[in-house]
Motif scaffolding. Structure first.
Motif, mmCIF file in Angstrom:
data_model
loop_
_atom_site.group_PDB
_atom_site.id
_atom_site.type_symbol
_atom_site.label_atom_id
_atom_site.label_comp_id
_atom_site.label_asym_id
_atom_site.label_seq_id
_atom_site.Cartn_x
_atom_site.Cartn_y
_atom_site.Cartn_z
ATOM 1 N N VAL A 125 -3.993 -10.547 98.132
ATOM 2 C CA VAL A 125 -4.552 -9.315 97.577
ATOM 3 C C VAL A 125 -3.452 -8.261 97.599
ATOM 4 C CG1 VAL A 125 -6.166 -7.432 98.016
ATOM 5 C CG2 VAL A 125 -6.939 -9.812 98.190
ATOM 6 N N SER A 126 -3.192 -7.643 96.461
ATOM 7 C CA SER A 126 -2.139 -6.638 96.355
ATOM 8 C C SER A 126 -2.599 -5.308 96.953
ATOM 9 C CB SER A 126 -1.757 -6.426 94.896
ATOM 10 O OG SER A 126 -0.954 -5.261 94.749
ATOM 11 N N GLY B 119 -0.447 -8.286 100.553
ATOM 12 C CA GLY B 119 0.993 -8.222 100.352
ATOM 13 C C GLY B 119 1.392 -7.081 99.438
ATOM 14 N N THR B 120 2.694 -6.826 99.408
ATOM 15 C CA THR B 120 3.219 -5.715 98.613
ATOM 16 C C THR B 120 3.572 -6.103 97.187
ATOM 17 O OG1 THR B 120 5.491 -6.132 99.365
ATOM 18 C CG2 THR B 120 4.155 -4.601 100.675
ATOM 19 N N SER B 121 3.427 -7.382 96.849
ATOM 20 C CA SER B 121 3.745 -7.848 95.501
ATOM 21 C C SER B 121 5.213 -7.560 95.165
ATOM 22 C CB SER B 121 2.790 -7.223 94.479
ATOM 23 O OG SER B 121 2.979 -7.795 93.205
ATOM 24 N N HIS B 122 5.491 -7.209 93.899
ATOM 25 C CA HIS B 122 6.870 -7.059 93.425
ATOM 26 C C HIS B 122 6.968 -5.864 92.491
ATOM 27 C CE1 HIS B 122 7.715 -11.151 94.901
ATOM 28 N NE2 HIS B 122 6.476 -11.374 94.508
ATOM 29 N N ALA B 123 8.081 -5.165 92.553
ATOM 30 C CA ALA B 123 8.253 -3.963 91.744
ATOM 31 C C ALA B 123 8.015 -4.202 90.246
ATOM 32 C CB ALA B 123 9.637 -3.362 91.981
ATOM 33 N N PHE C 114 -4.678 -11.553 89.770
ATOM 34 C CA PHE C 114 -3.924 -10.409 90.290
ATOM 35 C C PHE C 114 -4.614 -9.099 89.926
ATOM 36 C CE2 PHE C 114 -0.853 -7.021 90.109
ATOM 37 C CZ PHE C 114 -0.194 -7.169 91.316
ATOM 38 N N GLY C 115 -4.623 -8.184 90.896
ATOM 39 C CA GLY C 115 -5.114 -6.850 90.623
ATOM 40 C C GLY C 115 -6.622 -6.716 90.596
ATOM 41 N N GLU C 116 -7.344 -7.698 91.132
ATOM 42 C CA GLU C 116 -8.803 -7.646 91.111
ATOM 43 C C GLU C 116 -9.389 -7.350 92.489
ATOM 44 O OE1 GLU C 116 -10.274 -11.269 89.498
ATOM 45 O OE2 GLU C 116 -9.065 -11.144 87.691
ATOM 46 N N GLY C 117 -8.597 -6.875 93.423
ATOM 47 C CA GLY C 117 -9.115 -6.667 94.763
ATOM 48 C C GLY C 117 -9.384 -8.001 95.420
ATOM 49 N N VAL C 118 -10.611 -8.205 95.853
ATOM 50 C CA VAL C 118 -11.023 -9.506 96.390
ATOM 51 C C VAL C 118 -11.920 -10.145 95.333
ATOM 52 C CG1 VAL C 118 -12.178 -10.706 98.271
ATOM 53 C CG2 VAL C 118 -10.881 -8.625 98.743
ATOM 54 N N PRO C 119 -11.392 -11.019 94.507
ATOM 55 C CA PRO C 119 -12.134 -11.546 93.364
ATOM 56 C C PRO C 119 -13.341 -12.386 93.785
ATOM 57 C CG PRO C 119 -9.782 -11.940 93.124
ATOM 58 C CD PRO C 119 -10.016 -11.510 94.541
ATOM 59 N N PRO C 120 -14.349 -12.520 92.934
ATOM 60 C CA PRO C 120 -15.552 -13.288 93.255
ATOM 61 C C PRO C 120 -15.285 -14.746 93.581
ATOM 62 C CG PRO C 120 -15.902 -11.930 91.304
ATOM 63 C CD PRO C 120 -14.442 -11.847 91.629
#
Length: 286
Positions: free
Chosen positions: A64-65, A94-98, A39-45
């Protein structure tokens, strides 16, 4: 038939073990591997590594968030994947979660639908852009599902029962991809199976996007409390022997799914369930 493998890629396994698992999924005939990769890595390797390690298997980000990945960076990576592995990478955003987004402190989770529209605009404007047919949205509610039909190739709902799949198909109409994630437990012992399923459900039911979606479908506050009711478990997670699990997966196809991303749950979330995916392939892939 595809695989949702986020739990495995986030485990302590070596990367080579993960790639070996992907190669076996490719050999077994699964069409696509959905994985979060971190999570939070953009498009991971890991996405590119899986594409390099396999010959046919599609790879999709799930997800991808949009709060943590710059559109221009994402677009550049997608373009590279398309050049190196034409047609094999599908961008899921996606928008993920608050609670997750706010905890990272870099963003405040406000107006997620509007933010998604702006993010898609940015993907369109990037050089090169991410074509609509190379992206899908993590969609649960009616507005996001409708957006998936007009601004993307379709939708990738997560943690949904078959009745949601039926409603999603009605909103999407004919044509857009509908690829729900479906968690399963290949375990005939009821106590063991329910224990595995409830542990998985507990974390997701604490996230408001998932619990609110279930409430919209007619489930009650009691159903989504704690680790979830038995009624909710039966609707969300096919468990039991192979025939019973396959029947649960088929409910989503009957409800309008084009592709079901199967996530096999086991007592050890860090162990790749190779035997279970082999067993499912024998029944589901011709």
């Amino acid at each position: 038939m595809s695989v949702w493998g986020g739990g495995f890629w986030l485990s302590g396994k070596t990367r080579e073990a993960a790639l070996d698992a992907a190669r076996e999924l490719d050999d077994l005939g699964y069409t696509r591997l959905w994985t979060s990769g971190g999570f939070g890595e953009g498009v991971p390797p890991v996405y590119g590594e899986v594409l390099d390690a396999t010959t046919r298997l599609g790879v999709a980000s799930g997800i991808v968030s949009i709060w943590h990945a710059e559109p221009a960076d994402v677009a550049a990576t997608v373009a590279r994947f398309e050049e190196e592995h034409p047609g094999r990478f599908l961008l899921g955003v996606g928008t993920s979660h608050a609670p997750v987004v706010d905890a990272k402190a870099a963003h405040t989770y406000t107006k997620p639908y509007s933010h998604m529209v702006e993010y898609l605009d940015a993907l369109d404007a990037a050089q090169p852009p991410v074509p609509a047919d190379r992206r899908v949205l993590a969609a649960l509610g009616p507005r996001m599902l409708a957006l998936s039909a007009t601004r993307a190739a379709g939708a990738h709902p997560y943690f949904v029962p078959a009745e949601h799949t039926a409603q999603a198909r009605e909103i999407l109409g004919t044509g857009p991809l509908l690829a729900p994630e479906v968690a399963v437990v290949l375990e005939s012992d009821e106590t063991t199976a329910r224990g595995i399923a409830r542990e998985y459900m507990r974390g997701y039911l604490s996230l408001p996007n998932y619990s609110n979606n279930l409430l919209r479908l007619g489930y009650t506050e009691d159903d989504v409390a704690g680790g979830g009711s038995d009624r909710l478990m039966e609707a969300l997670i096919p468990w039991g022997d192979l025939d019973r699990v396959v029947a649960g997966i088929e409910k989503h196809y009957s409800a309008g799914a084009d592709e079901v991303a199967i996530q096999v749950l086991t007592a050890d979330p860090n162990a790749f369930p190779a035997a279970e995916y082999r067993e499912l392939a024998s029944a589901l892939i011709s």
